[in-house]
Design a protein around this motif. Sequence first.
Motif, PDB file in Angstrom:
ATOM      1  N   LEU A 171       0.817  -1.213   0.000  1.00 58.90           N
ATOM      2  CA  LEU A 171       0.000   0.000   0.000  1.00 58.90           C
ATOM      3  C   LEU A 171       0.852   1.264   0.000  1.00 58.90           C
ATOM      4  CD1 LEU A 171      -2.885  -0.954   2.485  1.00 58.90           C
ATOM      5  CD2 LEU A 171      -3.004  -0.789  -0.005  1.00 58.90           C
ATOM      6  N   ILE A 172       1.934   1.264   0.763  1.00 57.25           N
ATOM      7  CA  ILE A 172       2.742   2.481   0.851  1.00 57.25           C
ATOM      8  C   ILE A 172       3.449   2.769  -0.463  1.00 57.25           C
ATOM      9  CG2 ILE A 172       4.788   1.313   1.800  1.00 57.25           C
ATOM     10  CD1 ILE A 172       3.651   4.894   2.518  1.00 57.25           C
ATOM     11  N   VAL A 173       3.925   1.727  -1.157  1.00 54.35           N
ATOM     12  CA  VAL A 173       4.633   1.957  -2.420  1.00 54.35           C
ATOM     13  C   VAL A 173       3.679   2.434  -3.507  1.00 54.35           C
ATOM     14  CG1 VAL A 173       5.945   0.845  -4.269  1.00 54.35           C
ATOM     15  CG2 VAL A 173       6.536   0.381  -1.890  1.00 54.35           C
ATOM     16  N   ILE A 174       2.487   1.854  -3.614  1.00 52.32           N
ATOM     17  CA  ILE A 174       1.533   2.321  -4.631  1.00 52.32           C
ATOM     18  C   ILE A 174       1.034   3.728  -4.288  1.00 52.32           C
ATOM     19  CG2 ILE A 174      -0.544   1.325  -3.580  1.00 52.32           C
ATOM     20  CD1 ILE A 174       0.240   1.495  -7.342  1.00 52.32           C
ATOM     21  N   ALA A 175       0.911   4.042  -2.996  1.00 52.67           N
ATOM     22  CA  ALA A 175       0.508   5.396  -2.589  1.00 52.67           C
ATOM     23  C   ALA A 175       1.585   6.416  -2.963  1.00 52.67           C
ATOM     24  CB  ALA A 175       0.250   5.430  -1.083  1.00 52.67           C
ATOM     25  N   ILE A 176       2.843   6.057  -2.758  1.00 50.76           N
ATOM     26  CA  ILE A 176       3.954   6.943  -3.138  1.00 50.76           C
ATOM     27  C   ILE A 176       3.933   7.201  -4.646  1.00 50.76           C
ATOM     28  CG2 ILE A 176       6.473   7.045  -3.390  1.00 50.76           C
ATOM     29  CD1 ILE A 176       6.640   5.583  -0.669  1.00 50.76           C
ATOM     30  N   LEU A 177       3.724   6.142  -5.415  1.00 55.09           N
ATOM     31  CA  LEU A 177       3.680   6.273  -6.870  1.00 55.09           C
ATOM     32  C   LEU A 177       2.549   7.199  -7.312  1.00 55.09           C
ATOM     33  CD1 LEU A 177       4.420   5.567  -9.754  1.00 55.09           C
ATOM     34  CD2 LEU A 177       3.199   3.402  -9.492  1.00 55.09           C
ATOM     35  N   ILE A 191      13.056   0.784  -0.352  1.00 49.24           N
ATOM     36  CA  ILE A 191      12.831   1.737   0.737  1.00 49.24           C
ATOM     37  C   ILE A 191      14.106   1.940   1.545  1.00 49.24           C
ATOM     38  CG2 ILE A 191      11.623   2.062   2.947  1.00 49.24           C
ATOM     39  CD1 ILE A 191       9.171   0.720   1.591  1.00 49.24           C
ATOM     40  N   SER A 192      14.813   0.855   1.822  1.00 49.23           N
ATOM     41  CA  SER A 192      16.030   0.964   2.628  1.00 49.23           C
ATOM     42  C   SER A 192      17.156   1.681   1.872  1.00 49.23           C
ATOM     43  CB  SER A 192      16.500  -0.426   3.069  1.00 49.23           C
ATOM     44  OG  SER A 192      16.874  -1.202   1.956  1.00 49.23           O
ATOM     45  N   TRP A 193      17.132   1.608   0.541  1.00 50.74           N
ATOM     46  CA  TRP A 193      18.128   2.324  -0.256  1.00 50.74           C
ATOM     47  C   TRP A 193      17.729   3.772  -0.521  1.00 50.74           C
ATOM     48  CZ3 TRP A 193      22.305   1.298  -4.022  1.00 50.74           C
ATOM     49  CH2 TRP A 193      23.094   0.214  -3.637  1.00 50.74           C
ATOM     50  N   ALA A 194      16.472   4.125  -0.220  1.00 45.43           N
ATOM     51  CA  ALA A 194      15.966   5.457  -0.553  1.00 45.43           C
ATOM     52  C   ALA A 194      16.755   6.611   0.066  1.00 45.43           C
ATOM     53  CB  ALA A 194      14.492   5.567  -0.168  1.00 45.43           C
ATOM     54  N   HIS A 228       7.614   1.567  -9.792  1.00 46.06           N
ATOM     55  CA  HIS A 228       7.420   1.535  -8.337  1.00 46.06           C
ATOM     56  C   HIS A 228       8.722   1.846  -7.595  1.00 46.06           C
ATOM     57  CE1 HIS A 228       3.917  -0.748  -9.734  1.00 46.06           C
ATOM     58  NE2 HIS A 228       3.360  -0.538  -8.540  1.00 46.06           N
ATOM     59  N   ALA A 229       9.793   1.189  -8.012  1.00 45.38           N
ATOM     60  CA  ALA A 229      11.087   1.400  -7.355  1.00 45.38           C
ATOM     61  C   ALA A 229      11.538   2.850  -7.490  1.00 45.38           C
ATOM     62  CB  ALA A 229      12.134   0.462  -7.965  1.00 45.38           C
ATOM     63  N   TRP A 230      11.398   3.385  -8.704  1.00 43.27           N
ATOM     64  CA  TRP A 230      11.867   4.756  -8.924  1.00 43.27           C
ATOM     65  C   TRP A 230      10.980   5.788  -8.252  1.00 43.27           C
ATOM     66  CZ3 TRP A 230      16.599   5.730 -10.465  1.00 43.27           C
ATOM     67  CH2 TRP A 230      17.303   4.719 -11.114  1.00 43.27           C
ATOM     68  N   ALA A 231       9.713   5.443  -8.005  1.00 49.12           N
ATOM     69  CA  ALA A 231       8.838   6.357  -7.265  1.00 49.12           C
ATOM     70  C   ALA A 231       9.330   6.513  -5.820  1.00 49.12           C
ATOM     71  CB  ALA A 231       7.401   5.844  -7.285  1.00 49.12           C
ATOM     72  N   VAL A 232       9.775   5.404  -5.223  1.00 48.63           N
ATOM     73  CA  VAL A 232      10.301   5.467  -3.854  1.00 48.63           C
ATOM     74  C   VAL A 232      11.532   6.369  -3.805  1.00 48.63           C
ATOM     75  CG1 VAL A 232      11.321   4.127  -1.976  1.00 48.63           C
ATOM     76  CG2 VAL A 232       9.390   3.188  -3.259  1.00 48.63           C
ATOM     77  N   LEU A 261      11.454  -0.864   7.539  1.00 49.93           N
ATOM     78  CA  LEU A 261      10.139  -0.647   8.138  1.00 49.93           C
ATOM     79  C   LEU A 261      10.014   0.720   8.800  1.00 49.93           C
ATOM     80  CD1 LEU A 261       7.354  -1.829   8.642  1.00 49.93           C
ATOM     81  CD2 LEU A 261       8.220  -2.843  10.766  1.00 49.93           C
ATOM     82  N   PRO A 262      10.918   1.097   9.720  1.00 45.46           N
ATOM     83  CA  PRO A 262      10.794   2.446  10.287  1.00 45.46           C
ATOM     84  C   PRO A 262      11.027   3.537   9.261  1.00 45.46           C
ATOM     85  CG  PRO A 262      12.819   1.386  11.045  1.00 45.46           C
ATOM     86  CD  PRO A 262      12.011   0.335  10.368  1.00 45.46           C
ATOM     87  N   PHE A 263      11.889   3.265   8.260  1.00 47.02           N
ATOM     88  CA  PHE A 263      12.129   4.314   7.267  1.00 47.02           C
ATOM     89  C   PHE A 263      10.928   4.514   6.360  1.00 47.02           C
ATOM     90  CE2 PHE A 263      14.070   6.640   3.783  1.00 47.02           C
ATOM     91  CZ  PHE A 263      14.769   7.591   4.518  1.00 47.02           C
ATOM     92  N   ALA A 264      10.102   3.479   6.170  1.00 46.68           N
ATOM     93  CA  ALA A 264       8.860   3.647   5.406  1.00 46.68           C
ATOM     94  C   ALA A 264       7.972   4.675   6.084  1.00 46.68           C
ATOM     95  CB  ALA A 264       8.141   2.309   5.268  1.00 46.68           C
ATOM     96  N   LEU A 265       7.929   4.630   7.411  1.00 51.12           N
ATOM     97  CA  LEU A 265       7.149   5.630   8.160  1.00 51.12           C
ATOM     98  C   LEU A 265       7.744   7.023   7.993  1.00 51.12           C
ATOM     99  CD1 LEU A 265       6.618   3.582  11.453  1.00 51.12           C
ATOM    100  CD2 LEU A 265       4.976   3.919   9.598  1.00 51.12           C
ATOM    101  N   VAL A 266       9.079   7.099   7.955  1.00 47.86           N
ATOM    102  CA  VAL A 266       9.748   8.383   7.744  1.00 47.86           C
ATOM    103  C   VAL A 266       9.387   8.950   6.378  1.00 47.86           C
ATOM    104  CG1 VAL A 266      11.997   9.521   7.476  1.00 47.86           C
ATOM    105  CG2 VAL A 266      11.667   7.846   9.300  1.00 47.86           C
ATOM    106  N   ILE A 267       9.325   8.093   5.355  1.00 53.97           N
ATOM    107  CA  ILE A 267       8.963   8.554   4.007  1.00 53.97           C
ATOM    108  C   ILE A 267       7.546   9.129   3.985  1.00 53.97           C
ATOM    109  CG2 ILE A 267       8.524   7.822   1.627  1.00 53.97           C
ATOM    110  CD1 ILE A 267      10.790   5.822   1.897  1.00 53.97           C
ATOM    111  N   ILE A 268       6.619   8.461   4.691  1.00 54.65           N
ATOM    112  CA  ILE A 268       5.251   8.980   4.780  1.00 54.65           C
ATOM    113  C   ILE A 268       5.266  10.385   5.382  1.00 54.65           C
ATOM    114  CG2 ILE A 268       2.997   8.679   5.879  1.00 54.65           C
ATOM    115  CD1 ILE A 268       3.499   5.656   5.815  1.00 54.65           C
TER     116      ILE A 268
END
Length: 507
Positions: free
Chosen positions: A50-56, A321-324, A140-144, A470-477
């Motif tokens: 959900l988070i990756v498609i939302a970012i895109l 996400i971890s490489w973002a 998807h990857a490039w959107a992150v 996982l925690p960095f996904a929250l940071v991206i949001i």
Amino acid sequence: MKQATRVFWYSLFITLIVVIWGSVAPKHLEKITAAFTQGILDKFGWFYLLIVIAILLFCVYLMFSRYGKIRLGKHGEKPEFSNSSWFAMLFSAGMGMGLVFWTTAEPISHAFKSSPAAELGTDAAVRDALKYSFFHWGIHAWAVYGIVALVLAYFKFNRGAPGLISATLTPLFGEKRMRGPLGKGIDVLAVFATVVGVAATLGFGSAQITGGLSFLFGTPNNFTVQLIVLAVSTVLFIWSAWSGIGKGIKYLSNINMGLAAFLLVLLFIVGPTMLILNMFTNTLGNYAADFFKMSLRIAPMDAEGRTWINGWTIFYWAWWISWAPFVGIFIARISRGRTIKEFLFGVLLLPSLVCFIFFSVFGVSALRLENLGIATISKLSLETSTFGTLAEYPLGTFMSIITIFVIAIFFITSADSATFVLGMLSTDGRLNPGNQVKISWGLIQSMMAAAVVYFGGTQGLQNMLIIAALPFALVIILMGVSFYKDIRSELRSKSHDQKHQALKKGS
């Protein structure tokens, strides 16, 4: 080391603990981190999808909204780098060596080892193999990467904030908190994810170069040769990072994109040209038709299907996400002067298209060999599958030698980009961090890669990367929310000023 901040020393301390742990007790590291990783994949798989498609979708919205006209930098400011150099650098940092590593290995795996849905070895499995390769390495990857890079570039060049992840959250939490322990913790997380991710990649890259040399010339495929490859590469990428973005990193990226394009065209000509064109077109259609289905597929009532999704799709989403933080900061650093629409178009669409072409040329060439029984690429190790494929086509040895150079330079450009970014993160966001800090991070990354590879802790490193995601996904949001809040406020303020000036002129 006068520029080094607390983030540098905290990150260094944590990194050394992991190196010692991975060296002294690699199996224990793998066991503990594997348990955490499996729990994350099982319980938070839905969250990653959900988070990756939302970012895109958010990136697409920004491209075509009124915000797309905003320039990253001062009004009328021109881009620092040409379009070709900018694209070469962002692509080399974002995918680079991993693309060469997986363009044959992933389609072969999906078609003949573990298919996402179809029966192994069938035409359906071959079609799915390419479709899911497009999916995993595409937009998807490039959107992150793109959203993290965009937010960082905006706050750095439009707001004058330090080039730090924590600085982008100031509109939400205030400058005091982001300068305090919370902000330092976020930046340490970004540094740690970068160090671990690049160390794992250095391990993979040195293994592929060593495997390629062994496959072509019969050199020993052991840790000693791998260590020599790692040592030579370390000297080169530290030199490149020391030279700066405008010299070493830019020149190497341009050279390598030229070499990669030459290799691509050569294999396209000597390989199954018409099959490549037909499969590329067909796969593009399948990718578009099943885009949202693949994006949200989690197979809740299919244990085997869910295992495959965990091992591939969700693993990849966590990996991107971890490489973002690393890729995002680097892309932000080289993107000054571009509008948001131009930036997102360049970061999302062009690299995805290049990835699709690479997978079509290399993947179809490998799948054809296996399908016709000419060569069993699926039985080769991951690091030699590309070389095994090239060996079956005209000019195979020549193309394999070029491939080694391409891998080596991608290896160097990824590492020197990371070294530069680590220098920025650990010197309070300086655009041009000191050479002592950059050299220190270069040596630390290589020592970590060497120690972990020698003691067999590579899987533990990969697990830690997934855990950090996982925690960095929250940071991206939070970064996205902070960015939207600030940019909306900026446009409202400009609109108010324009109305006020119009009223003054009218009176």
